[in-house]
Design a protein around this motif. Sequence first.
Motif, mmCIF file in Angstrom:
data_model
loop_
_atom_site.group_PDB
_atom_site.id
_atom_site.type_symbol
_atom_site.label_atom_id
_atom_site.label_comp_id
_atom_site.label_asym_id
_atom_site.label_seq_id
_atom_site.Cartn_x
_atom_site.Cartn_y
_atom_site.Cartn_z
ATOM 1 N N PRO A 62 2.077 9.264 -1.049
ATOM 2 C CA PRO A 62 0.965 9.956 -0.386
ATOM 3 C C PRO A 62 0.163 10.802 -1.375
ATOM 4 O O PRO A 62 0.703 11.380 -2.302
ATOM 5 N N LEU A 63 -1.162 10.867 -1.168
ATOM 6 C CA LEU A 63 -2.003 11.803 -1.890
ATOM 7 C C LEU A 63 -2.231 13.025 -1.003
ATOM 8 O O LEU A 63 -2.039 14.152 -1.425
ATOM 9 N N TRP A 64 -2.648 12.775 0.246
ATOM 10 C CA TRP A 64 -2.674 13.785 1.306
ATOM 11 C C TRP A 64 -1.873 13.213 2.463
ATOM 12 O O TRP A 64 -2.187 12.133 2.963
ATOM 13 N N LYS B 72 -3.042 11.024 5.561
ATOM 14 C CA LYS B 72 -4.491 10.812 5.413
ATOM 15 C C LYS B 72 -4.837 9.796 4.322
ATOM 16 O O LYS B 72 -5.563 8.846 4.565
ATOM 17 N N LEU B 73 -4.356 10.051 3.110
ATOM 18 C CA LEU B 73 -4.769 9.264 1.961
ATOM 19 C C LEU B 73 -3.544 8.890 1.125
ATOM 20 O O LEU B 73 -2.707 9.741 0.828
ATOM 21 N N PHE B 74 -3.450 7.597 0.744
ATOM 22 C CA PHE B 74 -2.291 7.086 0.032
ATOM 23 C C PHE B 74 -2.727 6.404 -1.258
ATOM 24 O O PHE B 74 -3.881 6.020 -1.398
ATOM 25 N N TRP B 75 -1.790 6.239 -2.175
ATOM 26 C CA TRP B 75 -2.078 5.553 -3.425
ATOM 27 C C TRP B 75 -0.988 4.517 -3.708
ATOM 28 O O TRP B 75 0.134 4.637 -3.254
ATOM 29 N N SER C 79 0.855 -1.185 0.000
ATOM 30 C CA SER C 79 0.000 0.000 0.000
ATOM 31 C C SER C 79 0.890 1.235 0.000
ATOM 32 O O SER C 79 2.099 1.148 0.193
#
Length: 109
Positions: A79-81, A84-87, A36
């Motif tokens: 990280p995307l944020w 908070k949010l990952f890709w 992830s």
Amino acid sequence: MVPNLDSIEEFRLITNSFDAEYGKFSGAVMNAITKSGTNGFHGDVFEFLRNDKFDAKNYFFGGKSELRRNQFGYAAGGPLWRNKLFWFSDYQGTREVKGAEAFRECADR
């Protein structure tokens, strides 16, 4: 489904005495967990090449049959944020060209 090998983080093969969460299987359970994204960027790029230029002559046919095989791909995440949010993304492609071999009759028969 055949996952890209660079995208697998953990691989488990459970052969006996597994928990009820896996259901009523009588043989074995294969469990693969993919990677992830994280707070840092990471990735891999690969290509495997095989072609007839590297092959030896075929003993029975006297020549080389055509072969071009390219297997390529990537696995990348980040990280995307932040926090908070990952890709995470991966891709694997295979291109293959094979020639057919045919028996050649001997001219002196």
